[in-house]
Design a protein around this motif. Structure first.
Motif, PDB file in Angstrom:
ATOM      1  N   GLY A 184       0.774  -1.235   0.000  1.00 16.51           N
ATOM      2  CA  GLY A 184       0.000   0.000   0.000  1.00 16.51           C
ATOM      3  C   GLY A 184       0.803   1.282   0.000  1.00 16.51           C
ATOM      4  N   PHE A 185       2.125   1.215  -0.122  1.00 15.24           N
ATOM      5  CA  PHE A 185       2.938   2.437  -0.153  1.00 15.24           C
ATOM      6  C   PHE A 185       2.597   3.250  -1.403  1.00 15.24           C
ATOM      7  N   THR A 186       2.561   4.584  -1.262  1.00 15.70           N
ATOM      8  CA  THR A 186       2.123   5.423  -2.392  1.00 15.70           C
ATOM      9  C   THR A 186       3.089   6.540  -2.770  1.00 15.70           C
ATOM     10  N   LYS A 187       4.019   6.895  -1.908  1.00 20.34           N
ATOM     11  CA  LYS A 187       4.863   8.072  -2.185  1.00 20.34           C
ATOM     12  C   LYS A 187       6.296   7.640  -2.506  1.00 20.34           C
ATOM     13  N   PHE A 188       6.753   8.007  -3.709  1.00 24.70           N
ATOM     14  CA  PHE A 188       8.071   7.590  -4.188  1.00 24.70           C
ATOM     15  C   PHE A 188       8.787   8.766  -4.836  1.00 24.70           C
ATOM     16  N   ILE A 189      10.079   8.884  -4.552  1.00 20.61           N
ATOM     17  CA  ILE A 189      10.905   9.921  -5.175  1.00 20.61           C
ATOM     18  C   ILE A 189      12.118   9.254  -5.814  1.00 20.61           C
ATOM     19  N   ILE A 190      12.353   9.564  -7.072  1.00 22.44           N
ATOM     20  CA  ILE A 190      13.530   9.059  -7.785  1.00 22.44           C
ATOM     21  C   ILE A 190      14.528  10.204  -7.887  1.00 22.44           C
ATOM     22  N   GLN A 226       6.765  15.043   5.240  1.00 18.85           N
ATOM     23  CA  GLN A 226       5.653  14.404   5.936  1.00 18.85           C
ATOM     24  C   GLN A 226       5.064  13.229   5.157  1.00 18.85           C
ATOM     25  N   CYS A 227       5.543  13.031   3.932  1.00 18.80           N
ATOM     26  CA  CYS A 227       5.092  11.881   3.143  1.00 18.80           C
ATOM     27  C   CYS A 227       5.887  10.617   3.452  1.00 18.80           C
ATOM     28  N   ASN A 228       7.010  10.739   4.182  1.00 18.74           N
ATOM     29  CA  ASN A 228       7.895   9.586   4.390  1.00 18.74           C
ATOM     30  C   ASN A 228       8.102   8.818   3.087  1.00 18.74           C
ATOM     31  N   PRO A 229       8.579   9.482   2.038  1.00 18.54           N
ATOM     32  CA  PRO A 229       8.669   8.818   0.732  1.00 18.54           C
ATOM     33  C   PRO A 229       9.687   7.692   0.730  1.00 18.54           C
ATOM     34  N   ILE A 230       9.448   6.714  -0.119  1.00 16.42           N
ATOM     35  CA  ILE A 230      10.489   5.739  -0.439  1.00 16.42           C
ATOM     36  C   ILE A 230      11.342   6.383  -1.519  1.00 16.42           C
ATOM     37  N   VAL A 231      12.619   6.555  -1.242  1.00 18.66           N
ATOM     38  CA  VAL A 231      13.526   7.272  -2.141  1.00 18.66           C
ATOM     39  C   VAL A 231      14.384   6.275  -2.920  1.00 18.66           C
ATOM     40  N   ILE A 232      14.364   6.397  -4.221  1.00 16.52           N
ATOM     41  CA  ILE A 232      15.185   5.566  -5.105  1.00 16.52           C
ATOM     42  C   ILE A 232      16.293   6.442  -5.671  1.00 16.52           C
ATOM     43  N   VAL A 233      17.521   6.083  -5.393  1.00 13.14           N
ATOM     44  CA  VAL A 233      18.667   6.859  -5.868  1.00 13.14           C
ATOM     45  C   VAL A 233      19.264   6.161  -7.082  1.00 13.14           C
ATOM     46  N   ASP A 234      19.119   6.777  -8.239  1.00 12.30           N
ATOM     47  CA  ASP A 234      19.634   6.215  -9.484  1.00 12.30           C
ATOM     48  C   ASP A 234      21.083   6.654  -9.659  1.00 12.30           C
ATOM     49  N   ASN A 275      13.454  12.899   4.515  1.00 12.68           N
ATOM     50  CA  ASN A 275      12.803  12.078   5.557  1.00 12.68           C
ATOM     51  C   ASN A 275      12.260  10.787   4.969  1.00 12.68           C
ATOM     52  N   PRO A 276      13.118  10.026   4.289  1.00 15.01           N
ATOM     53  CA  PRO A 276      12.623   8.817   3.618  1.00 15.01           C
ATOM     54  C   PRO A 276      12.237   7.706   4.573  1.00 15.01           C
ATOM     55  N   LEU A 277      11.199   6.956   4.213  1.00 19.08           N
ATOM     56  CA  LEU A 277      10.878   5.727   4.926  1.00 19.08           C
ATOM     57  C   LEU A 277      12.046   4.765   4.760  1.00 19.08           C
ATOM     58  N   CYS A 278      12.587   4.723   3.553  1.00 15.98           N
ATOM     59  CA  CYS A 278      13.830   4.009   3.293  1.00 15.98           C
ATOM     60  C   CYS A 278      14.423   4.566   2.010  1.00 15.98           C
ATOM     61  N   THR A 279      15.699   4.293   1.798  1.00 14.40           N
ATOM     62  CA  THR A 279      16.382   4.741   0.584  1.00 14.40           C
ATOM     63  C   THR A 279      16.969   3.527  -0.119  1.00 14.40           C
TER      64      THR A 279
END
Length: 240
Positions: free
Chosen positions: A116-122, A210-218, A236-240
């Protein structure tokens, strides 16, 4: 001419499961997790806060560590012995030309489907890679829609002149994917780090945090400076 994507390449599926299995057990807590809101309940895996809707993690560090050790065991890697809650940084390595962009985009879809995770940053190191990721998002959209039952999702390139896109990212409860270069948020002088009238007096990055995004570092090898690491942690990532 349409590009046809293969959906069952074993090595790609192994890479995807090596990430999604980090959160194994999150879905077993579904019945215990409800968040009341005016219009009903939020989706599993999300929490509502002052500035929007964020990812919600239900697992303890000990459970995450056990999952990681199981993944490492099946991949022939040495076990991680300790894991801190504020240091969920994971590395996935794939050979050039094996489809890593496809893999991490499909991993986003799987993380939503399973947990159900919805917030992602690349986060990318250059404009060229940013454009390449966006192009891949475009050409895989039909493919992912067919694989994941037409699940709605939005993707966009961060533009400092369009701060409203950050607010939309924060408040929407569907899958949100933002692509951003490290140079767009690694300095105090960046607009994203400044209070703005368009953001109701907040800094745009406050909405992201405040979204606690899952961050993907390319291409993380190109972002190993202390400045880059500090900037990524400020998301403030939930995880990276």
């Amino acid at each position: 001419m349409k590009i046809k994507f293969e959906e069952d390449l074993a090595y790609q599926l192994e890479a995807i499961s090596s990430i999604t299995d980090i959160f194994s057990g999150q879905n077993s807590n579904k019945t215990l997790f409800t968040v009341e809101r005016k219009s009903g309940t939020l989706n599993f895996g999300t929490v509502e806060n002052e500035l929007g809707i964020g990812n919600g993690l239900l697992l303890f560090p000990e459970e995450i560590l056990e999952n990681i050790n199981n993944i490492q065991l099946r991949n022939g890697l040495p076990k991680t012995k300790t894991l801190k809650k504020d240091n969920y940084n994971f590395s996935v390595e794939m050979e050039t030309g094996t489809g890593k962009t496809y893999v991490y985009l499909r991993t986003i879809m799987e993380l939503n489907k399973k947990y159900g995770f919805t917030k992602f940053i690349i986060v990318v190191p250059s404009i060229a890679i940013k454009e390449g990721v966006y192009k891949t998002l475009e050409i895989t959209k039909e493919h992912f829609k067919s694989l994941y039952d037409n699940v709605p999702y939005d993707y966009f390139i961060y533009d400092s002149k369009k701060i409203d896109m950050i607010r939309n990212f924060a408040v929407n409860d569907t899958i949100q994917i933002m692509v951003i270069t490290i140079d767009a948020f690694n300095k105090d002088s960046n607009i994203i780090n400044q209070e703005r009238d368009q953001a109701n007096g907040y800094r745009p990055i406050d909405y992201i945090r405040q979204c606690n995004p899952i961050v993907i570092v390319d291409e993380p090898q190109n972002m190993e400076t202390d400045t880059a690491k500090k900037a990524i942690s400020q998301l403030n990532p939930l995880c990276t």
